[in-house]
Design an enzyme around this catalytic site. Structure first.
Site, PDB file in Angstrom:
ATOM      1  N   ILE A   1       0.714  -1.431   0.081  1.00  0.00           N
ATOM      2  CA  ILE A   1      -0.121   0.566  -0.151  1.00  0.00           C
ATOM      3  C   ILE A   1       0.807   1.334  -0.440  1.00  0.00           C
ATOM      4  O   ILE A   1       0.569   2.202  -1.215  1.00  0.00           O
ATOM      5  CB  ILE A   1      -1.074   0.052   1.397  1.00  0.00           C
ATOM      6  CG1 ILE A   1      -2.011  -1.107   0.819  1.00  0.00           C
ATOM      7  CG2 ILE A   1      -1.629   0.733   1.048  1.00  0.00           C
ATOM      8  CD1 ILE A   1      -3.207  -1.328   1.888  1.00  0.00           C
TER       9      ILE A   1
ATOM     10  N   ASP B   1      14.200   2.570  10.247  1.00  0.00           N
ATOM     11  CA  ASP B   1      13.630   2.019  11.707  1.00  0.00           C
ATOM     12  C   ASP B   1      12.715   3.333  12.136  1.00  0.00           C
ATOM     13  O   ASP B   1      13.438   3.879  13.494  1.00  0.00           O
ATOM     14  CB  ASP B   1      14.512   0.861  12.786  1.00  0.00           C
ATOM     15  CG  ASP B   1      13.698   0.247  13.418  1.00  0.00           C
ATOM     16  OD1 ASP B   1      11.975   0.592  13.263  1.00  0.00           O
ATOM     17  OD2 ASP B   1      14.002  -0.248  14.398  1.00  0.00           O
TER      18      ASP B   1
ATOM     19  N   ARG C   1       3.375  15.211  15.403  1.00  0.00           N
ATOM     20  CA  ARG C   1       3.478  16.141  16.233  1.00  0.00           C
ATOM     21  C   ARG C   1       4.769  16.718  15.335  1.00  0.00           C
ATOM     22  O   ARG C   1       4.675  18.307  15.585  1.00  0.00           O
ATOM     23  CB  ARG C   1       3.919  15.526  16.959  1.00  0.00           C
ATOM     24  CG  ARG C   1       4.360  16.645  18.498  1.00  0.00           C
ATOM     25  CD  ARG C   1       4.754  16.180  19.650  1.00  0.00           C
ATOM     26  NE  ARG C   1       5.005  16.482  20.219  1.00  0.00           N
ATOM     27  CZ  ARG C   1       6.276  17.390  21.047  1.00  0.00           C
ATOM     28  NH1 ARG C   1       6.981  17.272  19.966  1.00  0.00           N
ATOM     29  NH2 ARG C   1       6.589  18.555  21.536  1.00  0.00           N
TER      30      ARG C   1
ATOM     31  N   SER D   1      -5.616   2.994   8.165  1.00  0.00           N
ATOM     32  CA  SER D   1      -5.611   1.637   9.299  1.00  0.00           C
ATOM     33  C   SER D   1      -6.216   1.001   8.928  1.00  0.00           C
ATOM     34  O   SER D   1      -5.407  -0.007   7.486  1.00  0.00           O
ATOM     35  CB  SER D   1      -6.540   2.758   9.942  1.00  0.00           C
ATOM     36  OG  SER D   1      -6.955   2.139  11.195  1.00  0.00           O
TER      37      SER D   1
ATOM     38  N   TYR E   1      -3.266  -5.967  16.702  1.00  0.00           N
ATOM     39  CA  TYR E   1      -3.374  -5.146  15.875  1.00  0.00           C
ATOM     40  C   TYR E   1      -4.458  -4.374  15.970  1.00  0.00           C
ATOM     41  O   TYR E   1      -4.385  -3.351  15.593  1.00  0.00           O
ATOM     42  CB  TYR E   1      -3.136  -6.099  14.282  1.00  0.00           C
ATOM     43  CG  TYR E   1      -3.445  -5.246  13.369  1.00  0.00           C
ATOM     44  CD1 TYR E   1      -2.356  -4.837  12.884  1.00  0.00           C
ATOM     45  CD2 TYR E   1      -4.377  -5.667  12.421  1.00  0.00           C
ATOM     46  CE1 TYR E   1      -2.243  -3.606  11.573  1.00  0.00           C
ATOM     47  CE2 TYR E   1      -4.224  -4.749  11.087  1.00  0.00           C
ATOM     48  CZ  TYR E   1      -3.540  -4.499  10.559  1.00  0.00           C
ATOM     49  OH  TYR E   1      -3.533  -3.334   9.240  1.00  0.00           O
TER      50      TYR E   1
ATOM     51  N   LYS F   1      -5.056  -0.279  15.974  1.00  0.00           N
ATOM     52  CA  LYS F   1      -5.790   0.564  14.585  1.00  0.00           C
ATOM     53  C   LYS F   1      -6.399   1.420  15.228  1.00  0.00           C
ATOM     54  O   LYS F   1      -6.891   2.218  14.551  1.00  0.00           O
ATOM     55  CB  LYS F   1      -6.066  -0.536  13.560  1.00  0.00           C
ATOM     56  CG  LYS F   1      -4.809  -1.105  12.851  1.00  0.00           C
ATOM     57  CD  LYS F   1      -4.081  -0.147  11.868  1.00  0.00           C
ATOM     58  CE  LYS F   1      -2.917   0.018  11.321  1.00  0.00           C
ATOM     59  NZ  LYS F   1      -1.906   0.555  10.153  1.00  0.00           N
TER      60      LYS F   1
ATOM     61  N   VAL G   1      -6.575  -6.309   0.747  1.00  0.00           N
ATOM     62  CA  VAL G   1      -5.792  -6.361  -0.126  1.00  0.00           C
ATOM     63  C   VAL G   1      -4.414  -6.868  -0.653  1.00  0.00           C
ATOM     64  O   VAL G   1      -4.124  -8.077   0.063  1.00  0.00           O
ATOM     65  CB  VAL G   1      -4.362  -4.971   0.426  1.00  0.00           C
ATOM     66  CG1 VAL G   1      -3.926  -4.394  -1.364  1.00  0.00           C
ATOM     67  CG2 VAL G   1      -5.594  -3.635   0.836  1.00  0.00           C
TER      68      VAL G   1
END
Length: 275
Positions: free
Chosen positions: A21, A66, A126, A144, A158, A162, A191
């Site tokens: 994605i 990372d 932020r 999400s 998970y 989310k 997906v």
């Protein structure tokens, strides 16, 4: 801005951009004219996406990092803005897809999921928000999951992280939309990616699944709406096929990995998470 390049002059930062994605979104934003900063851990995969983005003749920078590391989110934003200019569109796609029952979730796995799925988006948001607020425009796009809308067995941590990301998105949107800064969470269903479950194992035609480009098209639609238009903050994106729905897929998956109570719908004989 031109009709075929509606994002010309804009800068996008895509976190988790090395495949799936995230890579699809990066390519689509570049095709629309945006300069793109790509951030991910996998250097070789990221370099391949960088070449694809550059083919659209837009400025691009690849940042191997990372994002779960201390100071990495701020460092990524600083490097992106130094190379390309202020970030207009932030896409939070980096995530850790760890699942399992609460009683078998190890504290370090819980912390890892919250760090990457919630803390990192917060820190990136932020870092870019002050500039967006000062300039009077900007988009925060959090990727999400449709699974965040389900209360399903064996889906923590998970789905929990989310759901928290959804709440963060709504909070950012309500606090900033009057200043021209908007936030949406895109909630994809199943997906077709390298990390997704094999649909053929569950008797589902692969063509019934969403393609990463479908999610990318929704993101592009959202960030190119007129300033007077508000959407979201949650935008589910689902396959049309009933067999490819998230709830159906998740139940089939559970049956494949654990003994499942077909009457009550609760897991039995859960054996512990693999390392």
């Amino acid at each position: 801005m031109t009709e075929d390049r509606p994002l010309k002059g804009k800068v996008a930062l895509v976190a988790g951009a090395s495949s799936g994605i995230g890579a699809g979104i990066a390519r689509t934003l570049a095709a629309a004219g945006a300069s793109v900063a790509l951030v991910a851990r996998r250097e070789r995969e990221l370099a391949a996406v960088e070449r694809e983005v550059a083919a659209h003749e837009v400025p691009v920078i690849a940042l191997t990092a990372d994002l779960a590391a201390e100071d990495a989110p701020q460092d990524a934003v600083t490097a992106a803005e130094r190379a390309l200019g202020p970030v207009d569109i932030l896409v939070n796609n980096a995530a850790l897809a760890r699942t399992g029952p609460i009683h078998d979730t190890r504290p370090r796995h819980w912390r890892q999921a919250f760090r990457l799925n919630l803390d990192v988006p917060f820190l990136l948001i932020r870092a870019v928000l002050p500039g967006m607020r000062a300039r009077g425009h900007g988009w925060i796009v959090n990727i999400s999951s449709e699974g965040s809308l389900l209360q399903a067995d064996w889906s923590a941590p998970y789905s929990i992280t989310k759901r928290a990301l959804n709440a963060l998105t709504a909070q950012v949107d309500i606090e900033n939309r009057h200043l021209g800064v908007r936030a949406v969470a895109v909630l994809p269903g199943w997906v077709r990616t390298d990390l997704a479950q094999d649909p053929e194992e569950f008797g589902v035609d692969v063509d019934r699944l969403l393609d990463p480009s479908d999610v990318a098209d929704v993101v592009l639609w959202a960030v190119t709406l007129p300033p007077r238009v508000g959407v979201g903050p949650l935008i589910p994106v689902r396959p049309v096929s009933r067999n490819a729905q998230t709830a159906v897929n998740w139940e089939q998956y559970l049956r494949s990995v654990r003994h499942y109570d077909t009457v009550g719908g609760h897991m039995l004989d859960a054996t512990g998470m693999p390392e």
